[in-house]
Design a protein around this motif. Structure first.
Motif, PDB file in Angstrom:
ATOM      1  N   PRO A  31       0.806  -1.228   0.000  1.00  0.00           N
ATOM      2  CA  PRO A  31       0.000   0.000   0.000  1.00  0.00           C
ATOM      3  C   PRO A  31       0.841   1.282   0.000  1.00  0.00           C
ATOM      4  CG  PRO A  31      -0.918  -1.587   1.538  1.00  0.00           C
ATOM      5  CD  PRO A  31       0.411  -2.140   1.091  1.00  0.00           C
ATOM      6  N   ARG A  32       1.888   1.305   0.829  1.00  0.00           N
ATOM      7  CA  ARG A  32       2.722   2.515   0.886  1.00  0.00           C
ATOM      8  C   ARG A  32       3.454   2.724  -0.423  1.00  0.00           C
ATOM      9  NH1 ARG A  32       7.985   3.448   2.237  1.00  0.00           N
ATOM     10  NH2 ARG A  32       8.267   1.345   3.054  1.00  0.00           N
ATOM     11  N   TYR A  33       4.082   1.682  -0.937  1.00  0.00           N
ATOM     12  CA  TYR A  33       4.783   1.822  -2.212  1.00  0.00           C
ATOM     13  C   TYR A  33       3.812   2.145  -3.341  1.00  0.00           C
ATOM     14  CZ  TYR A  33       9.446   0.693  -0.618  1.00  0.00           C
ATOM     15  OH  TYR A  33      10.675   0.745  -0.003  1.00  0.00           O
ATOM     16  N   GLY A  34       2.580   1.675  -3.225  1.00  0.00           N
ATOM     17  CA  GLY A  34       1.575   2.008  -4.232  1.00  0.00           C
ATOM     18  C   GLY A  34       1.297   3.498  -4.286  1.00  0.00           C
ATOM     19  N   ILE A  35       1.149   4.122  -3.117  1.00  0.00           N
ATOM     20  CA  ILE A  35       0.900   5.571  -3.076  1.00  0.00           C
ATOM     21  C   ILE A  35       2.132   6.338  -3.537  1.00  0.00           C
ATOM     22  CG2 ILE A  35       0.440   7.537  -1.557  1.00  0.00           C
ATOM     23  CD1 ILE A  35      -1.391   5.644   0.061  1.00  0.00           C
ATOM     24  N   VAL A  36       3.311   5.946  -3.043  1.00  0.00           N
ATOM     25  CA  VAL A  36       4.544   6.619  -3.451  1.00  0.00           C
ATOM     26  C   VAL A  36       4.705   6.562  -4.964  1.00  0.00           C
ATOM     27  CG1 VAL A  36       7.068   6.453  -3.381  1.00  0.00           C
ATOM     28  CG2 VAL A  36       5.766   6.340  -1.250  1.00  0.00           C
ATOM     29  N   ILE A 110      11.877  14.332  -6.453  1.00  0.00           N
ATOM     30  CA  ILE A 110      12.819  13.908  -5.419  1.00  0.00           C
ATOM     31  C   ILE A 110      12.005  13.142  -4.391  1.00  0.00           C
ATOM     32  CG2 ILE A 110      14.411  14.632  -3.607  1.00  0.00           C
ATOM     33  CD1 ILE A 110      15.037  17.122  -5.321  1.00  0.00           C
ATOM     34  N   LEU A 111      12.466  11.936  -4.083  1.00  0.00           N
ATOM     35  CA  LEU A 111      11.767  11.058  -3.147  1.00  0.00           C
ATOM     36  C   LEU A 111      12.573  10.900  -1.874  1.00  0.00           C
ATOM     37  CD1 LEU A 111       9.660   8.910  -2.296  1.00  0.00           C
ATOM     38  CD2 LEU A 111      10.983   7.250  -3.649  1.00  0.00           C
ATOM     39  N   PHE A 112      11.906  11.135  -0.737  1.00  0.00           N
ATOM     40  CA  PHE A 112      12.437  10.827   0.590  1.00  0.00           C
ATOM     41  C   PHE A 112      11.524   9.748   1.157  1.00  0.00           C
ATOM     42  CE2 PHE A 112      13.991  15.231   0.209  1.00  0.00           C
ATOM     43  CZ  PHE A 112      15.307  15.063   0.606  1.00  0.00           C
ATOM     44  N   ASN A 113      11.902   8.496   1.011  1.00  0.00           N
ATOM     45  CA  ASN A 113      11.062   7.369   1.404  1.00  0.00           C
ATOM     46  C   ASN A 113      11.567   6.797   2.726  1.00  0.00           C
ATOM     47  OD1 ASN A 113       9.199   5.341   1.350  1.00  0.00           O
ATOM     48  ND2 ASN A 113      10.058   4.277  -0.400  1.00  0.00           N
ATOM     49  N   GLU A 114      10.960   7.236   3.835  1.00  0.00           N
ATOM     50  CA  GLU A 114      11.301   6.743   5.168  1.00  0.00           C
ATOM     51  C   GLU A 114      12.748   7.042   5.554  1.00  0.00           C
ATOM     52  OE1 GLU A 114       8.750   5.430   7.087  1.00  0.00           O
ATOM     53  OE2 GLU A 114       7.600   6.024   5.341  1.00  0.00           O
ATOM     54  N   VAL A 115      13.291   8.170   5.100  1.00  0.00           N
ATOM     55  CA  VAL A 115      14.697   8.459   5.363  1.00  0.00           C
ATOM     56  C   VAL A 115      14.913   9.766   6.135  1.00  0.00           C
ATOM     57  CG1 VAL A 115      15.140   9.657   3.188  1.00  0.00           C
ATOM     58  CG2 VAL A 115      16.961   8.355   4.252  1.00  0.00           C
ATOM     59  N   LEU A 116      13.946  10.643   6.144  1.00  0.00           N
ATOM     60  CA  LEU A 116      14.150  11.935   6.806  1.00  0.00           C
ATOM     61  C   LEU A 116      14.310  11.817   8.318  1.00  0.00           C
ATOM     62  CD1 LEU A 116      11.845  14.298   4.729  1.00  0.00           C
ATOM     63  CD2 LEU A 116      14.345  14.368   4.910  1.00  0.00           C
ATOM     64  N   PHE A 117      13.943  10.664   8.888  1.00  0.00           N
ATOM     65  CA  PHE A 117      14.163  10.446  10.316  1.00  0.00           C
ATOM     66  C   PHE A 117      15.647  10.480  10.663  1.00  0.00           C
ATOM     67  CE2 PHE A 117      10.128   7.965   9.786  1.00  0.00           C
ATOM     68  CZ  PHE A 117       9.341   8.806  10.550  1.00  0.00           C
ATOM     69  N   PHE A 118      16.497  10.262   9.668  1.00  0.00           N
ATOM     70  CA  PHE A 118      17.931  10.176   9.912  1.00  0.00           C
ATOM     71  C   PHE A 118      18.641  11.507   9.682  1.00  0.00           C
ATOM     72  CE2 PHE A 118      16.284   6.056   8.594  1.00  0.00           C
ATOM     73  CZ  PHE A 118      16.517   5.354   9.759  1.00  0.00           C
ATOM     74  N   ALA A 119      17.877  12.554   9.421  1.00  0.00           N
ATOM     75  CA  ALA A 119      18.441  13.897   9.256  1.00  0.00           C
ATOM     76  C   ALA A 119      18.375  14.635  10.584  1.00  0.00           C
ATOM     77  CB  ALA A 119      17.671  14.656   8.182  1.00  0.00           C
ATOM     78  N   ASP A 120      19.407  15.420  10.871  1.00  0.00           N
ATOM     79  CA  ASP A 120      19.391  16.234  12.084  1.00  0.00           C
ATOM     80  C   ASP A 120      18.242  17.233  12.047  1.00  0.00           C
ATOM     81  OD1 ASP A 120      21.686  14.938  13.022  1.00  0.00           O
ATOM     82  OD2 ASP A 120      23.008  16.372  12.028  1.00  0.00           O
ATOM     83  N   ASP A 121      17.989  17.805  10.866  1.00  0.00           N
ATOM     84  CA  ASP A 121      16.921  18.786  10.679  1.00  0.00           C
ATOM     85  C   ASP A 121      16.222  18.457   9.360  1.00  0.00           C
ATOM     86  OD1 ASP A 121      15.289  20.988  10.211  1.00  0.00           O
ATOM     87  OD2 ASP A 121      16.792  22.447  10.835  1.00  0.00           O
ATOM     88  N   PRO A 122      15.179  17.609   9.407  1.00  0.00           N
ATOM     89  CA  PRO A 122      14.548  17.163   8.170  1.00  0.00           C
ATOM     90  C   PRO A 122      13.968  18.306   7.332  1.00  0.00           C
ATOM     91  CG  PRO A 122      13.295  16.402  10.081  1.00  0.00           C
ATOM     92  CD  PRO A 122      14.551  17.017  10.587  1.00  0.00           C
ATOM     93  N   ALA A 123      13.420  19.324   7.968  1.00  0.00           N
ATOM     94  CA  ALA A 123      12.859  20.455   7.211  1.00  0.00           C
ATOM     95  C   ALA A 123      13.955  21.199   6.459  1.00  0.00           C
ATOM     96  CB  ALA A 123      12.111  21.402   8.147  1.00  0.00           C
ATOM     97  N   ALA A 138       8.379  18.049  -8.209  1.00  0.00           N
ATOM     98  CA  ALA A 138       7.710  17.856  -6.926  1.00  0.00           C
ATOM     99  C   ALA A 138       8.512  16.890  -6.061  1.00  0.00           C
ATOM    100  CB  ALA A 138       6.300  17.320  -7.121  1.00  0.00           C
ATOM    101  N   MET A 139       8.276  17.008  -4.768  1.00  0.00           N
ATOM    102  CA  MET A 139       8.933  16.164  -3.789  1.00  0.00           C
ATOM    103  C   MET A 139       7.890  15.219  -3.197  1.00  0.00           C
ATOM    104  SD  MET A 139      11.301  17.506  -0.656  1.00  0.00           S
ATOM    105  CE  MET A 139      12.487  18.256  -1.765  1.00  0.00           C
ATOM    106  N   VAL A 140       8.263  13.955  -3.047  1.00  0.00           N
ATOM    107  CA  VAL A 140       7.415  12.960  -2.407  1.00  0.00           C
ATOM    108  C   VAL A 140       8.110  12.551  -1.111  1.00  0.00           C
ATOM    109  CG1 VAL A 140       6.389  10.666  -2.591  1.00  0.00           C
ATOM    110  CG2 VAL A 140       6.514  12.149  -4.625  1.00  0.00           C
ATOM    111  N   VAL A 141       7.364  12.602  -0.017  1.00  0.00           N
ATOM    112  CA  VAL A 141       7.903  12.262   1.297  1.00  0.00           C
ATOM    113  C   VAL A 141       6.993  11.221   1.935  1.00  0.00           C
ATOM    114  CG1 VAL A 141       8.453  13.135   3.607  1.00  0.00           C
ATOM    115  CG2 VAL A 141       8.876  14.577   1.590  1.00  0.00           C
TER     116      VAL A 141
END
Length: 190
Positions: A31-36, A110-123, A138-141
């Motif tokens: 389901p998640r990969y389907g939406i992404v 640009i795709l951030f797929n479950e990876v922004l948790f590993f950034a010091d400042d995701p925004a 567009a960016m997909v997160v």
């Protein structure tokens, strides 16, 4: 790579070798990969895709390569990149941390797929990468939802940033997998 990045890379390599991330290929992730992939398919006509945290290429099982005119996948785990399946013709893979990677050129998505948790400042990372989007890009997160802890704070930072005036939030949705017991928040923004 810094000492910390090398340490993290070694951890990720070991986890890929030990099969820790094999579940990403399971039915419960469909389901998640389907939406992404549906978000990406709307942006890529075909077009160029920068996939930050590409892992071993699970996305390639969902996104038709005919939608991709240029692909760059970035992951900290060389072990994942060595296992990458379905690399589009002419596609590139780079072993790098999302915070230190410097893209070459502009991308339609640009795709951030479950990876922004590993950034010091995701925004801040999203804002930095936004400069590498084409004018209509567009960016997909995708981020899983946790109720507390660091992951919850980082998800809140992403939500707050995408609600701000610097972003045009095209769509967002929450997806709940009853079988997996996981909720994800997915965003499409420019």
């Amino acid at each position: 790579m810094s000492v910390n990045e090398q340490s993290q890379a070694a951890l990720w390599d070991r986890e890929y070798r030990d099969g820790r991330w094999n579940f990403l290929h399971a039915m419960r992730e469909v389901p998640r990969y389907g939406i992404v992939s549906a978000y990406l398919a709307q942006v890529l006509k075909p077009g160029s895709l920068l996939d930050i945290g590409c892992g071993d290429g699970v996305l390639m099982d969902y996104l038709p390569v005919t939608k991709i005119s240029r692909y760059v996948g970035v992951d900290l785990a060389q072990e994942a990149l060595d296992r990458f399946r379905g690399l589009p013709v002419g596609g590139e893979l780079a072993c790098a941390d999302l915070q230190s990677y410097q893209p070459q050129g502009k991308f339609d998505a640009i795709l951030f797929n479950e990876v922004l948790f590993f950034a010091d400042d995701p925004a801040a990372e999203m804002a930095r990468y936004k400069k590498f989007l084409t004018p209509e890009g567009a960016m997909v997160v995708s981020l899983y939802v946790k109720q507390s802890g660091g992951a919850a704070r980082q998800l809140a930072q992403v939500e707050e940033a995408l609600a701000g005036t610097e972003w045009d939030l095209i769509d967002s949705c929450k997806l709940v997998s009853n079988a997996k017991g996981t909720t994800w928040h997915l965003f499409l923004a420019r």
